[in-house]
Design an enzyme around this catalytic site. Structure first.
Site, PDB file in Angstrom:
ATOM      1  CB  SER A   6      19.703   6.167  -5.217  1.00  0.00           C
ATOM      2  OG  SER A   6      20.444   4.995  -5.077  1.00  0.00           O
TER       3      SER A   6
ATOM      4  CG  HIS B 269      20.426   3.061  -9.507  1.00  0.00           C
ATOM      5  ND1 HIS B 269      19.389   2.771  -8.658  1.00  0.00           N
ATOM      6  CD2 HIS B 269      21.275   3.871  -8.821  1.00  0.00           C
ATOM      7  CE1 HIS B 269      19.605   3.374  -7.494  1.00  0.00           C
ATOM      8  NE2 HIS B 269      20.742   4.051  -7.570  1.00  0.00           N
TER       9      HIS B 269
HETATM   10  C1  GTR Z   1      24.427   2.118  -3.644  1.00  0.00           C
HETATM   11  C2  GTR Z   1      23.684   1.586  -2.465  1.00  0.00           C
HETATM   12  C3  GTR Z   1      22.214   1.700  -2.707  1.00  0.00           C
HETATM   13  C4  GTR Z   1      21.817   3.042  -3.263  1.00  0.00           C
HETATM   14  C5  GTR Z   1      22.852   3.661  -4.166  1.00  0.00           C
HETATM   15  C6  GTR Z   1      22.756   5.170  -4.365  1.00  0.00           C
HETATM   16  O1  GTR Z   1      25.785   1.971  -3.548  1.00  0.00           O
HETATM   17  O2  GTR Z   1      24.055   0.270  -2.279  1.00  0.00           O
HETATM   18  O3  GTR Z   1      21.517   1.395  -1.527  1.00  0.00           O
HETATM   19  O4  GTR Z   1      21.474   3.911  -2.256  1.00  0.00           O
HETATM   20  O5  GTR Z   1      24.126   3.476  -3.722  1.00  0.00           O
HETATM   21  O6  GTR Z   1      22.364   5.911  -3.478  1.00  0.00           O
HETATM   22  O7  GTR Z   1      23.159   5.616  -5.429  1.00  0.00           O
END
Ligand code: GTR
Length: 446
Positions: A277, A418
């Site tokens: 991420s 995710h």
């Molecule tokens: C979210 C963000 C993403 C990603 C994610 C993370 O809120 O919008 O770009 O980086 O966090 O790092 O878990």
């Protein structure tokens, strides 16, 4: 069809969830109205900048011109417009082994903790590396190096890991109270690190809490390395191309590699940099800035990571800059709602890893990160790999779920959300085996 509808609405829900999570970090106006686009038909038509055309308009037709001219141009564009410019390695940096135990994790590993003091002073800014070495494997061992979200103690329930004392986001999966970790957070991220699996395959694992380098909130830089290393400290006024938090985190990875180069435990020429991420964005930038990283791995890195900015699918440049104004350099804000004006796009970030192996991973339900855009970045980096005599992905379109593809550029989209999962690690270990020479478990089990 029904499945598509269900998953789209779930994903829309996910977008709303992110919106809520991010709200406290946003400016009061405008950003609340953001509606992510999850419709392929609404992706704007775009033309990507050509990684193989020099600033003077000439085509790059040989490897030497890429290596001596064009690569530096592209890197400079990313520094100027996206991540900012980071300082060199500090002159007086020093390292200290703060703990070592040879029979960790039931005897399969040696566990070390090492402090890197950026200015050489023990009361100055530092980061702490947690290292597990596989006891059964020959040394020096190849390694995975990555930043973690929840403190080193969160990557495994091992009670011997020092609990992080740094500022931490309270939302970090439980066990964080008033921005400080408690014992309840030990091992909270274990599923994302798969420590035993990595060790059994003959690899070492080195990890650092990213908040050691800079706490992750808009003013966090004042408590981090960006203030500590600048003459004016917390009063620093950054230039528009000065490093942002991602630049600082990536810089920290390089400082950890500086340490790994000093010892005999880890084969510093075979270190894969890995991140998930926002830390996947960071591993990509670390791999671009520091060619000592032998493999670069981006797990679900999304906008500002592997995903093409020009697709504006899911999270966009405007949205990420509003939610996380500290991540990128000042100039990146110029491209809010103006992705077409960006002098680079993220396929060129992938290309900066060439000819080294790079792996981009997506998750099917992670629409916010634009899985297709992540694949397309990898795809559009291929011409650079070809020019350097390497095979890239070898496929034309996004593969089916759970079917990894690729040669020097690896890619998979797995089912699920995710996250970093055991499945992801399996692919990274296979990829590293392939590029670092052989299956390490077979080769190294006594
Ligand atoms: C979210 C963000 C993403 C990603 C994610 C993370 O809120 O919008 O770009 O980086 O966090 O790092 O878990």
């Amino acid at each position: 069809m029904l499945a598509t509808m269900i998953s789209n609405s779930t994903l829309l829900g996910l977008g709303i969830l992110f919106a809520n999570v991010c709200l406290p970090l946003m400016p009061a106006t405008g950003a609340e109205a953001f509606q992510p686009n999850y419709d392929e038909a609404k992706v704007p038509s775009y033309t990507l900048p050509d990684p193989l055309t020099l600033a003077n308009g000439e085509k790059v037709t040989d490897a030497r011109t890429w290596q001596t001219k064009r690569r530096a141009e592209v890197l400079e564009l990313f520094r100027t417009h996206v991540y900012g410019r980071s300082p060199a390695r500090p002159a007086n940096m020093s390292f200290e082994l703060t703990s070592q135990i040879r029979d960790a994790l039931g005897g399969i590993a040696t566990r070390k903790e090492v402090s890197v003091y950026f200015t050489g002073k023990k009361d100055g800014p530092k980061l702490d590396i947690l290292i597990y070495l596989p006891n059964h494997a020959k040394k020096p061992a190849p390694a995975f190096l990555g930043l973690n979200f929840g403190g080193n103690h969160a990557v495994h329930s091992d009670p011997g890991i020092t609990l992080s004392r740094q500022w931490m986001r309270d939302s970090q999966g439980g066990g964080v109270v008033n921005h400080r970790a408690t014992e309840a957070s030990r091992g909270k991220e274990a599923s994302r690190w798969q420590v035993e699996k990595v060790l059994k395959r003959g690899y070492a694992l080195a990890t650092i809490y990213y908040g050691d380098i800079e706490p992750d909130f808009a003013e966090g830089w004042k408590m981090g390395v960006r203030a500590a290393l600048s003459a004016k400290g917390a009063d620093t006024v950054f230039a528009d191309d000065d490093w942002g938090a991602i630049g600082a985190w990536a810089w920290g990875l390089s400082r950890a590699l500086d340490y790994l180069e000093t010892g005999k435990d880890i084969d510093a020429k075979h270190v894969a940099v890995i991140g998930h991420s926002r830390l996947g964005k960071t591993s990509l930038w670390a791999g671009a800035e520091d060619e000592r990283f032998a493999i670069v791995i981006s797990n679900d890195s999304g906008c500002g990571g592997a995903a093409l900015s020009r697709r504006a699918f899911g999270e966009t440049v405007e949205r990420i800059n509003n939610s996380f104004p500290h991540w990128f350099c000042g100039n990146f804000k110029e491209y809010n709602l103006k992705e077409a004006d960006l002098p680079v796009d993220q396929h060129e970030l992938i290309a900066l890893a060439a000819p080294r192996p790079i792996y981009v991973a997506s998750a099917e339900e992670d629409r916010w990160a634009d899985p297709r855009g992540e694949f397309l970045s990898a795809k559009h980096a291929e011409p650079v790999y070809s020019l350097l005599g390497k095979k890239g992905l070898g496929v034309e379109d996004v593969p089916p779920v759970n079917k990894p593809v690729g040669d020097t550029i690896g890619y998979h989209i797995r089912t699920g959300k995710h996250d970093v999962t055991e499945y992801d690690w399996e692919q990274y270990l296979n990829f590293a085996d392939r590029h670092f020479g052989g299956r390490r478990d077979a080769e190294r089990t006594p």
